[in-house]
Enzyme design. Structure first.
Site, short mmCIF file in Angstrom:
data_model
loop_
_atom_site.label_atom_id
_atom_site.label_comp_id
_atom_site.label_asym_id
_atom_site.label_seq_id
_atom_site.Cartn_x
_atom_site.Cartn_y
_atom_site.Cartn_z
N CYS A 45 41.91 -24.73 4.53
CA CYS A 45 42.81 -24.29 3.46
C CYS A 45 42.85 -22.76 3.39
CB CYS A 45 42.34 -24.86 2.12
SG CYS A 45 43.21 -24.16 0.69
N CYS A 48 41.12 -21.37 0.00
CA CYS A 48 39.72 -21.56 -0.36
C CYS A 48 38.93 -20.28 -0.10
CB CYS A 48 39.13 -22.72 0.44
SG CYS A 48 39.52 -24.37 -0.24
N HIS A 108 38.77 -26.65 -4.48
CA HIS A 108 40.01 -27.15 -3.87
C HIS A 108 40.51 -28.42 -4.55
CE1 HIS A 108 42.84 -27.50 -0.47
NE2 HIS A 108 42.56 -28.80 -0.46
N ASN A 148 54.15 -24.66 -9.01
CA ASN A 148 54.68 -25.93 -8.53
C ASN A 148 53.49 -26.85 -8.27
OD1 ASN A 148 57.28 -24.78 -8.44
ND2 ASN A 148 56.94 -24.03 -6.37
N SER A 156 53.31 -26.56 -1.15
CA SER A 156 52.89 -26.51 0.25
C SER A 156 51.38 -26.58 0.41
CB SER A 156 53.41 -25.21 0.89
OG SER A 156 52.93 -24.07 0.20
N HIS A 159 45.65 -26.75 -3.17
CA HIS A 159 44.67 -25.92 -3.88
C HIS A 159 45.32 -25.39 -5.15
CE1 HIS A 159 40.91 -23.40 -3.56
NE2 HIS A 159 41.52 -22.86 -4.61
N HIS A 161 46.93 -23.34 -7.72
CA HIS A 161 47.37 -21.96 -7.70
C HIS A 161 48.77 -21.84 -8.28
CE1 HIS A 161 49.52 -23.47 -4.17
NE2 HIS A 161 50.29 -22.39 -4.21
N GLN A 163 52.24 -18.74 -8.46
CA GLN A 163 52.82 -17.60 -7.77
C GLN A 163 53.42 -16.63 -8.78
OE1 GLN A 163 54.91 -18.36 -3.96
NE2 GLN A 163 54.72 -20.53 -4.49
#
Length: 350
Positions: A45, A48, A108, A148, A156, A159, A161, A163
């Site tokens: 990943c 990570c 993760h 998202n 995509s 993990h 997160h 943006q």
């Protein structure tokens, strides 16, 4: 059966509500219910701790929230200053700005719903710092923060997160919302979102969570089945303007909403989450009220809300559900995450 139109005051458009359609026979495509069990750490990943990213940089061995510049940004500071001009009526211009990734946790396998409220508050404070830093740049007119979550919205990497896009333009939804809020302020000398909150509290049926300074509800004009607003009660133009007490309260409400989402079908609940904050273009933006919007794509555990003829072809949203019914479903589930129901109400620490 009911056929109703409800006015969306922030978007200034009608939403068609036809709740009986949610149970219509369906022989089209369905989606998988749950997500695959992820490991605590994935050596492949790029998000990570300690792992190499696609651009060659290596992540820090981070233990909390981690922010870095996106290796594949949609906008960039080195956008070409001069572009070949297209023939009229077409126009173009450079897309300058910065794009960043915010990892919520080194784990993760945990979503924001599975962390504890203190960690959610840490994330909000990180967002505050990012908004101030990026918004203070003279070339940045808007700071868009979004997450998202889930394969059905095209994420995509699983993990946890979000943006950040800091751009030389204002995204259209926020541009329109700012204009609508300003017009309402000038005509009524009231903040439009405060009027929305007052209406929701007067009705009460669509409220999911509330404390001293924050509230969450499915709005009367919801377009998606489980669309939810998380809002500070006091009007602020951005998250950066909230006091420490307001940040803690907002984190608690935001966390409860995400837990209720997951508990509804006992699965990781997909959504698009967007922070609606005032543009940073130097204008006053009177009447703008920061809030967080969730747009979950599922109307049943395995059934998407498809945007089709009415939405794409006609430009008006058709809701197959009633917000009152969907709010009742979410209110009925526990406020302790199903994966940690044995604990004292909080998720595991990151």
């Amino acid at each position: 059966m009911t056929w109703e139109q409800r006015w969306h005051p922030l978007r200034e458009e009608w939403v068609i509500v036809a709740a009986h359609r949610n149970n219509r026979p369906w022989t089209g495509e369905t989606v998988g219910g749950g997500a695959r069990q992820a490991p605590e750490y994935d050596p492949s990943c790029p998000l990570c701790p300690g792992n190499a990213r696609v651009g060659g940089a290596r992540n820090e061995a981070y233990e909390g929230v981690f922010v870095f510049d996106n290796d594949l940004p949609c906008v960039g500071p080195a956008a070409p200053g001069e572009l070949p001009s297209p023939p009229p009526p077409y126009r173009n211009r450079p897309a300058t700005g910065l794009a960043r990734v915010v990892c919520y946790t080194p784990r993760h396998d945990l979503s924001l719903a599975e962390l504890d409220t203190a960690h959610v508050a840490d994330l909000l404070r990180t967002w505050q710092v990012q908004y101030r830093e990026l918004g203070d740049r003279p070339e940045v007119n808007h700071v868009l923060m979004f997450e998202n979550k889930g394969e059905v919205v095209g994420v995509s990497n699983p993990h946890p997160h979000c943006q950040i896009y800091a751009t030389n333009f204002v995204f259209k939804t926020i541009e329109n919302e700012a204009a609508t809020c300003l017009r309402h302020w000038r005509e009524h000398r009231r903040v439009l979102m405060e009027d929305v909150i007052a209406a929701e509290r007067a009705d009460g049926r669509r409220i999911l969570a509330e404390n001293d300074t924050a509230i969450a509800f499915l709005p009367y004009f919801a377009r998606y089945a489980y669309e939810t607003f998380v809002v500070p009660k006091q009007a602020h133009q951005s998250l950066a303007d909230l006091s420490p007490e307001e940040v803690r309260d907002l984190a608690a409400v935001l966390h409860e909403v995400q837990i209720r989402f997951d508990n509804l079908w006992r699965m990781p609940f997909p959504y698009v989450m967007a922070l609606h904050q005032a543009p940073t273009d130097g204008r006053r933006h009177e009447g703008f009220h920061f809030h967080i919007e969730f747009h979950p794509p599922l109307r049943k555990p395995n059934l998407l809300k498809y945007l089709a003829g009415p939405e794409i072809g006609g430009g008006s949203f058709l809701s197959d559900t009633a917000p009152e019914e969907k709010a009742a479903e979410l209110r009925a589930v526990p406020a302790v995450h199903y994966a940690h129901a044995h604990a004292d109400g909080g998720g595991p620490d990151a």
